[in-house]
Scaffold this motif. Sequence first.
Motif, PDB file in Angstrom:
ATOM      1  N   ALA A   3       0.857  -1.188   0.000  1.00 27.67           N
ATOM      2  CA  ALA A   3       0.000   0.000   0.000  1.00 27.67           C
ATOM      3  C   ALA A   3       0.890   1.234   0.000  1.00 27.67           C
ATOM      4  O   ALA A   3       1.900   1.281   0.708  1.00 27.67           O
ATOM      5  CB  ALA A   3      -0.899   0.018   1.236  1.00 27.67           C
ATOM      6  N   THR A   4       0.533   2.207  -0.833  1.00 25.57           N
ATOM      7  CA  THR A   4       1.264   3.476  -0.826  1.00 25.57           C
ATOM      8  C   THR A   4       0.302   4.583  -0.429  1.00 25.57           C
ATOM      9  O   THR A   4      -0.899   4.508  -0.689  1.00 25.57           O
ATOM     10  CB  THR A   4       1.886   3.792  -2.194  1.00 25.57           C
ATOM     11  OG1 THR A   4       0.862   3.905  -3.166  1.00 25.57           O
ATOM     12  CG2 THR A   4       2.875   2.717  -2.598  1.00 25.57           C
ATOM     13  N   THR A   5       0.862   5.603   0.185  1.00 26.62           N
ATOM     14  CA  THR A   5       0.030   6.693   0.695  1.00 26.62           C
ATOM     15  C   THR A   5       0.138   7.966  -0.128  1.00 26.62           C
ATOM     16  O   THR A   5      -0.373   8.999   0.275  1.00 26.62           O
ATOM     17  CB  THR A   5       0.425   7.013   2.144  1.00 26.62           C
ATOM     18  OG1 THR A   5       1.805   7.390   2.169  1.00 26.62           O
ATOM     19  CG2 THR A   5       0.170   5.823   3.056  1.00 26.62           C
ATOM     20  N   VAL A  12      -1.074   7.377   8.456  1.00 22.90           N
ATOM     21  CA  VAL A  12      -2.458   7.748   8.134  1.00 22.90           C
ATOM     22  C   VAL A  12      -3.308   6.515   7.867  1.00 22.90           C
ATOM     23  O   VAL A  12      -4.529   6.578   7.936  1.00 22.90           O
ATOM     24  CB  VAL A  12      -2.558   8.731   6.925  1.00 22.90           C
ATOM     25  CG1 VAL A  12      -1.795  10.004   7.173  1.00 22.90           C
ATOM     26  CG2 VAL A  12      -2.126   8.071   5.632  1.00 22.90           C
ATOM     27  N   LEU A  13      -2.652   5.387   7.574  1.00 20.21           N
ATOM     28  CA  LEU A  13      -3.381   4.153   7.295  1.00 20.21           C
ATOM     29  C   LEU A  13      -3.874   3.456   8.557  1.00 20.21           C
ATOM     30  O   LEU A  13      -4.752   2.609   8.480  1.00 20.21           O
ATOM     31  CB  LEU A  13      -2.492   3.186   6.509  1.00 20.21           C
ATOM     32  CG  LEU A  13      -2.046   3.657   5.126  1.00 20.21           C
ATOM     33  CD1 LEU A  13      -1.084   2.649   4.516  1.00 20.21           C
ATOM     34  CD2 LEU A  13      -3.243   3.893   4.221  1.00 20.21           C
ATOM     35  N   GLY A  14      -3.294   3.800   9.689  1.00 19.97           N
ATOM     36  CA  GLY A  14      -3.674   3.121  10.918  1.00 19.97           C
ATOM     37  C   GLY A  14      -3.057   1.741  10.979  1.00 19.97           C
ATOM     38  O   GLY A  14      -2.125   1.416  10.237  1.00 19.97           O
ATOM     39  N   PRO A  15      -3.571   0.878  11.863  1.00 19.16           N
ATOM     40  CA  PRO A  15      -3.010  -0.477  12.006  1.00 19.16           C
ATOM     41  C   PRO A  15      -3.200  -1.284  10.718  1.00 19.16           C
ATOM     42  O   PRO A  15      -4.242  -1.204  10.076  1.00 19.16           O
ATOM     43  CB  PRO A  15      -3.826  -1.090  13.147  1.00 19.16           C
ATOM     44  CG  PRO A  15      -4.540   0.037  13.800  1.00 19.16           C
ATOM     45  CD  PRO A  15      -4.654   1.143  12.792  1.00 19.16           C
ATOM     46  N   LEU A  16      -2.183  -2.045  10.360  1.00 14.85           N
ATOM     47  CA  LEU A  16      -2.207  -2.828   9.125  1.00 14.85           C
ATOM     48  C   LEU A  16      -2.162  -4.313   9.435  1.00 14.85           C
ATOM     49  O   LEU A  16      -1.499  -4.733  10.382  1.00 14.85           O
ATOM     50  CB  LEU A  16      -1.009  -2.466   8.250  1.00 14.85           C
ATOM     51  CG  LEU A  16      -0.921  -1.018   7.811  1.00 14.85           C
ATOM     52  CD1 LEU A  16       0.399  -0.762   7.107  1.00 14.85           C
ATOM     53  CD2 LEU A  16      -2.090  -0.655   6.910  1.00 14.85           C
TER      54      LEU A  16
END
Length: 165
Positions: A3-5, A12-16
């Motif tokens: 995943a790229t932001t 910003v993605l939170g827990p993955l």
Amino acid sequence: MIATTGRQPVDVLGPLPPNVRATDYVPYSKLLPHVDVFVCNGGFGGVQQALGCGVPLVPAGETEEKMDSTAHAAWTGAAVKLATGRPHAEDIRKTVGTVLGDDSFRSAARRLQAEYAEHDALRAIGKLVAELGEPAANAQPHNRPARLPTRPDPCGRYRRCGWSA
């Protein structure tokens, strides 16, 4: 899963989940040769690079050129567009499953990859510029590079644009 932001902080993605790696940026040329499906925002550049690498797509996007880009990708048979700029996780999951479970998407993407490989845009542009740049009999000489630099294409093959000394 990668995943790229988009150059935003990864947090910003939170827990993955454990199977996800996240970064703010990854070059398509490093990523696309290793993926089975490309979930993206439907931008022209990403769509073209994925198809150039034979990778089927799950594009989403409603701004700029993205509606046209996603529609064209779907029309080729190499993509299933999500028809929204903010898809729900379950819709992404189901659509990725559809693309991975049906070899026609990979086949269409590979057909396009082969078609793209038949056309060397840099060489064609270099040839045209060289032809247009030939001085007329009474024109002053001009300086131009003897050869454009060698550059890798998105899938790691090397091409020259065709300028000669």
